[in-house]
Design a protein around this motif. Structure first.
Motif, PDB file in Angstrom:
ATOM      1  N   CYS A  41       0.819  -1.216   0.000  1.00 58.91           N
ATOM      2  CA  CYS A  41       0.000   0.000   0.000  1.00 58.91           C
ATOM      3  C   CYS A  41       0.848   1.259   0.000  1.00 58.91           C
ATOM      4  O   CYS A  41       1.898   1.320   0.646  1.00 58.91           O
ATOM      5  N   GLY A  55      -0.468   5.398   0.043  1.00 56.28           N
ATOM      6  CA  GLY A  55      -1.599   6.317  -0.065  1.00 56.28           C
ATOM      7  C   GLY A  55      -2.891   5.532  -0.204  1.00 56.28           C
ATOM      8  O   GLY A  55      -3.167   4.612   0.554  1.00 56.28           O
ATOM      9  N   LYS A  56      -3.675   5.877  -1.219  1.00 56.38           N
ATOM     10  CA  LYS A  56      -4.947   5.203  -1.456  1.00 56.38           C
ATOM     11  C   LYS A  56      -4.808   3.987  -2.363  1.00 56.38           C
ATOM     12  O   LYS A  56      -5.784   3.327  -2.668  1.00 56.38           O
ATOM     13  N   GLU A  80      -3.372   0.226  -3.541  1.00 57.89           N
ATOM     14  CA  GLU A  80      -2.861  -1.065  -3.091  1.00 57.89           C
ATOM     15  C   GLU A  80      -2.474  -1.856  -4.336  1.00 57.89           C
ATOM     16  O   GLU A  80      -3.289  -2.026  -5.240  1.00 57.89           O
ATOM     17  N   LYS A 125      -7.709   3.775 -11.504  1.00 54.71           N
ATOM     18  CA  LYS A 125      -6.937   2.718 -10.859  1.00 54.71           C
ATOM     19  C   LYS A 125      -5.513   2.676 -11.415  1.00 54.71           C
ATOM     20  O   LYS A 125      -4.550   2.503 -10.674  1.00 54.71           O
ATOM     21  N   LEU A 137      -3.503   5.419  -9.794  1.00 53.50           N
ATOM     22  CA  LEU A 137      -3.147   5.065  -8.420  1.00 53.50           C
ATOM     23  C   LEU A 137      -1.997   4.062  -8.397  1.00 53.50           C
ATOM     24  O   LEU A 137      -1.056   4.190  -7.609  1.00 53.50           O
TER      25      LEU A 137
END
Length: 122
Positions: free
Chosen positions: A32, A34-35, A37, A72, A75
Motif C-alpha cells: 500500500c 496512499g490510497k 494497493e 486505478k 493510483l
C-alpha cells in the motif's frame, strides 16, 4: 467476511501461484501507498512487474480486466513510483493484469495480460 473479499483473496492466491510457476519471483503482496494497493509485485528478467488481480464470477458487466480503469491505473502508477524509489530500482518496469473468471467453485479461466497499460501523465 464478505464473499467478494474471499473471491479476491482466492484470485490473488491463484495469480501468485501462476506467477511462481512461470518463473516470476513474487517480492511483495498487497503493498500500500496512499490510497493505492498493489496486489502483487513480482520480479523477472531484471524487470519489476506491478500486478493488479481482478477476479469475477460473471461477465455481465464486462471482463474482469475491464475494471482496471484509468483512475486505478493512475493510483498504481503513483504507488509504483514510490516503490521504485524505495527499492532504488534502475531496471525496467511493467504493469500487468491477471484476470480470473470463475465459472464454478473450482473451475476458472486465468488470463495474464502482460504490459497491460502504461499510466498516462496527469
Amino acid at each position: 467476511m464478505a464473499i467478494h473479499n474471499d473471491l479476491g483473496r482466492r484470485g490473488e492466491q491463484l495469480a501468485k501461484t501462476h506467477l511462481e510457476n512461470t518463473g516470476y519471483e513474487v517480492i511483495d503482496e498487497n503493498w500500500c501507498y496512499g490510497k493505492a494497493e498493489v496486489d502483487l509485485i513480482a520480479y523477472k528478467d531484471r524487470t519489476i512487474i506491478f500486478i493488479e488481480v481482478k477476479a469475477r464470477t460473471g461477465t455481465g458487466f464486462g471482463e474482469p480486466e475491464d475494471f482496471v480503469d484509468l483512475r486505478k491505473q493512475k493510483l498504481l502508477a503513483k504507488a509504483a513510483d514510490e516503490y521504485i524509489y524505495l527499492m532504488n530500482h534502475q531496471g525496467e518496469v511493467r504493469f500487468d493484469i491477471i484476470a480470473i473468471l470463475f465459472t464454478s467453485e473450482t473451475v476458472y479461466r486465468l488470463n495474464h495480460i502482460e504490459d497491460a497499460f502504461w499510466p498516462k501523465p496527469e
